[in-house]
Design a protein around this motif. Structure first.
Motif, PDB file in Angstrom:
ATOM      1  N   LYS A   1      26.304  44.367  -5.973  1.00  0.00           N
ATOM      2  CA  LYS A   1      25.624  45.663  -6.051  1.00  0.00           C
ATOM      3  C   LYS A   1      24.521  45.778  -5.001  1.00  0.00           C
ATOM      4  CE  LYS A   1      26.590  46.597 -10.923  1.00  0.00           C
ATOM      5  NZ  LYS A   1      26.041  46.883 -12.257  1.00  0.00           N
ATOM      6  N   VAL A   2      23.758  44.726  -4.837  1.00  0.00           N
ATOM      7  CA  VAL A   2      22.676  44.769  -3.852  1.00  0.00           C
ATOM      8  C   VAL A   2      23.240  44.826  -2.440  1.00  0.00           C
ATOM      9  CG1 VAL A   2      20.721  43.495  -2.892  1.00  0.00           C
ATOM     10  CG2 VAL A   2      20.988  43.670  -5.370  1.00  0.00           C
ATOM     11  N   ALA A   3      24.334  44.100  -2.183  1.00  0.00           N
ATOM     12  CA  ALA A   3      24.970  44.146  -0.862  1.00  0.00           C
ATOM     13  C   ALA A   3      25.479  45.559  -0.561  1.00  0.00           C
ATOM     14  CB  ALA A   3      26.115  43.139  -0.794  1.00  0.00           C
ATOM     15  N   GLU A   4      26.070  46.208  -1.556  1.00  0.00           N
ATOM     16  CA  GLU A   4      26.527  47.585  -1.368  1.00  0.00           C
ATOM     17  C   GLU A   4      25.343  48.510  -1.101  1.00  0.00           C
ATOM     18  OE1 GLU A   4      28.792  48.728  -4.766  1.00  0.00           O
ATOM     19  OE2 GLU A   4      30.594  47.633  -4.146  1.00  0.00           O
ATOM     20  N   ALA A   5      24.253  48.292  -1.808  1.00  0.00           N
ATOM     21  CA  ALA A   5      23.063  49.119  -1.608  1.00  0.00           C
ATOM     22  C   ALA A   5      22.501  48.940  -0.201  1.00  0.00           C
ATOM     23  CB  ALA A   5      21.997  48.777  -2.650  1.00  0.00           C
TER      24      ALA A   5
ATOM     25  N   VAL B   1      15.306  49.933  -2.558  1.00  0.00           N
ATOM     26  CA  VAL B   1      14.184  49.929  -3.503  1.00  0.00           C
ATOM     27  C   VAL B   1      14.713  49.543  -4.878  1.00  0.00           C
ATOM     28  CG1 VAL B   1      12.362  51.291  -4.578  1.00  0.00           C
ATOM     29  CG2 VAL B   1      12.990  51.713  -2.187  1.00  0.00           C
ATOM     30  N   GLY B   2      14.188  48.459  -5.415  1.00  0.00           N
ATOM     31  CA  GLY B   2      14.547  48.032  -6.757  1.00  0.00           C
ATOM     32  C   GLY B   2      13.549  48.587  -7.754  1.00  0.00           C
TER      33      GLY B   2
ATOM     34  N   ALA C   1      18.364  53.536  -0.670  1.00  0.00           N
ATOM     35  CA  ALA C   1      19.250  53.089  -1.737  1.00  0.00           C
ATOM     36  C   ALA C   1      18.386  52.575  -2.879  1.00  0.00           C
ATOM     37  CB  ALA C   1      20.179  51.989  -1.234  1.00  0.00           C
ATOM     38  N   VAL C   2      18.848  52.765  -4.117  1.00  0.00           N
ATOM     39  CA  VAL C   2      18.041  52.378  -5.273  1.00  0.00           C
ATOM     40  C   VAL C   2      18.841  51.504  -6.236  1.00  0.00           C
ATOM     41  CG1 VAL C   2      16.437  54.324  -5.209  1.00  0.00           C
ATOM     42  CG2 VAL C   2      18.613  54.584  -6.403  1.00  0.00           C
TER      43      VAL C   2
ATOM     44  N   ALA D   1      17.047  41.007   0.817  1.00  0.00           N
ATOM     45  CA  ALA D   1      17.891  42.195   0.720  1.00  0.00           C
ATOM     46  C   ALA D   1      17.171  43.408   0.146  1.00  0.00           C
ATOM     47  CB  ALA D   1      19.127  41.895  -0.141  1.00  0.00           C
ATOM     48  N   ILE D   2      16.203  43.179  -0.716  1.00  0.00           N
ATOM     49  CA  ILE D   2      15.481  44.274  -1.359  1.00  0.00           C
ATOM     50  C   ILE D   2      14.108  44.405  -0.711  1.00  0.00           C
ATOM     51  CG2 ILE D   2      14.511  45.108  -3.542  1.00  0.00           C
ATOM     52  CD1 ILE D   2      16.760  43.625  -4.979  1.00  0.00           C
ATOM     53  N   ASP D   3      13.772  45.616  -0.305  1.00  0.00           N
ATOM     54  CA  ASP D   3      12.564  45.836   0.495  1.00  0.00           C
ATOM     55  C   ASP D   3      11.324  46.148  -0.322  1.00  0.00           C
ATOM     56  OD1 ASP D   3      13.818  45.784   3.261  1.00  0.00           O
ATOM     57  OD2 ASP D   3      15.035  47.313   2.282  1.00  0.00           O
ATOM     58  N   LEU D   4      11.512  46.709  -1.525  1.00  0.00           N
ATOM     59  CA  LEU D   4      10.364  47.107  -2.338  1.00  0.00           C
ATOM     60  C   LEU D   4      10.785  47.119  -3.798  1.00  0.00           C
ATOM     61  CD1 LEU D   4       7.405  48.316  -2.314  1.00  0.00           C
ATOM     62  CD2 LEU D   4       8.508  50.568  -2.404  1.00  0.00           C
TER      63      LEU D   4
END
Length: 443
Positions: A9-13, A123-124, A147-148, A197-200
């Motif tokens: 999911k994170v890779a797709e985001a 953004v998570g 992407a969220v 992979a996640i920026d914020l």
């Protein structure tokens, strides 16, 4: 919901975020309009799912596991769903926050530097209780080209699933995977480790919840730990106005972070002000606690030191009488959470001292703390309220979900030209210019 792993999911985001960054505003806007339309069409389905969450919440309330405030935040209604759709359309109608030129500087002839607004990336978000938070965050993420990753609380699981399905369906023609939903606690723990992979991360919830996120990740975190807000009724206040503001700040909707938790009253007006506001609070069912000076004027329970540091999130309020403006400010500095504070006074100089001297994200003069909200600020909506100072502060809307990068337009320029004994000087001239790109190419 898809059974994909959190890693997938994170890779797709990540991939979707790169596409979103180049997606024209009209496509992002159309996606949001489609989300609002589909929510309008599916009220019955959403409310049926929400009834399951509320029923379980009320059962947990009876068992002492949930608070009434949490259950109140869970509830959706026809009017609430209409508000959610209106919020989505408001976000869609906002000016495009991307590709805006923030600064333009001419380094030399035909060598021009542009500071340009761009999305943050992935953004998570981890949030509790309110199902409308999922839609708010997704809407702001899409409009700002981010992407969220959406993780709602288990207490709103049924509502969140339906709302996410609507968002996926309405935006099926946008980059695949731009919005992802996760539910398992272990997925949250895995997400906290994905700093590559996640920026914020943007958590919304209790102080303990946000602190847990901050303590267990190296990803930048934008959030607030508590909403301990204050209203100070100054000696120069219009007491009728002060009563209305103090009442609205507590009673209009007590379950949210911008509701007042402590009322401060100058001793010069305490005897005139407190009896009326206390009677009004008690008629509304507010449980009151006061310091010694307050209890000399009105009959309320005694406040403890713990009360000054408590975010009630319910019809509860603490009251303190102070002997000066500086004492009120000292109390707020000691016990506040840097969220929102308000002074009620007809003296502009005293108001200016209060507003300049407090280190809170929002400071008001003659207004209810309940105005601390992205929609009310004209931001369309908010992903949360930040009480920190880095990157974004207060209600975080579209601007808070952007960063910037530098674009340099040259014509064969070389650094060697500006170095050495015969170095050509830089101009470094600010100018009123906009960076504009050509048509995006697929090759």
């Amino acid at each position: 919901m898809s059974e994909k792993s959190i890693e997938t999911k994170v890779a797709e985001a990540e991939s979707a975020a790169l596409e979103l960054a180049t997606l024209p505003d009209e496509k992002r806007r159309a996606g949001l309009e489609a989300v609002a339309d589909l929510i309008d069409e599916r009220h019955e389905e959403i409310l049926a799912a929400n009834e399951k969450d509320v029923a379980e919440g009320e059962r947990m309330l009876e068992e002492g596991e949930y608070t009434q405030a949490l259950v109140d935040r869970l509830k959706l209604s026809e009017s609430k769903l209409e508000d959610i759709s209106e919020m989505v359309r408001s976000v869609a109608a906002q000016e495009d926050p991307l590709e805006k030129t923030l600064e333009a500087r001419r380094l030399d002839e035909n060598l021009e530097l542009y500071k340009v607004a761009v999305p943050i990336g992935v953004v998570g978000t981890v949030f509790e209780s309110r199902p409308d938070a999922l839609v708010q965050i997704a809407a702001l993420g899409l409009k700002s080209g981010n992407a969220v990753i959406l993780k709602g609380g288990s207490e709103a699981a049924h509502s969140n699933r339906v709302l996410f399905e609507i968002i996926e369906e309405a935006t099926a023609d946008l980059p695949t995977g731009w919005a992802q939903q996760i539910e398992a606690r272990e997925d949250v723990d895995a997400m906290l480790e994905m700093d590559d992979a996640i920026d914020l991360l943007m958590p919304r919830g209790s102080s303990a919840f946000v602190s847990y996120i901050q303590d267990n990740t190296s990803i930048p975190v934008l959030g607030h730990t508590e909403g301990i807000c204050h209203v100070f009724v100054d000696r120069e206040a219009d007491l009728e106005m002060a009563e209305d503001i103090a009442f609205d700040a507590k009673v209009q909707y007590p379950a949210v972070c911008n509701a007042v938790e402590t009322l401060l009253v100058h001793e010069d007006v305490a005897a005139d002000f407190l009896p009326g506001i206390v009677e009004r609070y008690e008629e509304a069912g507010v449980e009151l606690r006061g310091d010694e000076l307050t209890r000399e004027v009105v009959d309320v329970d005694a406040a403890t030191e713990e009360d000054w540091d408590t975010e009630y999130g319910d019809l509860e309020l603490s009251i303190a009488v102070v002997d000066s403006l500086s004492a009120a400010m000292d109390h707020i500095t000691t016990h506040g959470s840097k969220h929102t504070e308000s002074i009620v006074t007809e003296d502009d100089d005293r108001a200016a001292t209060f507003m300049r001297g407090l280190d809170s994200a929002s400071v008001y003069h003659n207004a209810s703390t309940r105005f601390a909200d992205g929609y009310r600020y004209g931001l369309g909506a908010e992903v949360g309220i930040s009480t920190g100072k880095i990157h974004a502060r207060g209600p975080v809307g579209l601007e808070g979900l952007t960063t910037y990068k530098y674009h340099l337009e040259g014509d064969g320029h070389l650094v060697a030209t500006y170095a050495g004994e015969d170095a050509k000087p830089y101009r470094h001239e600010e100018f009123d210019g906009e960076w504009t790109s050509g048509t995006l190419s697929d090759e």
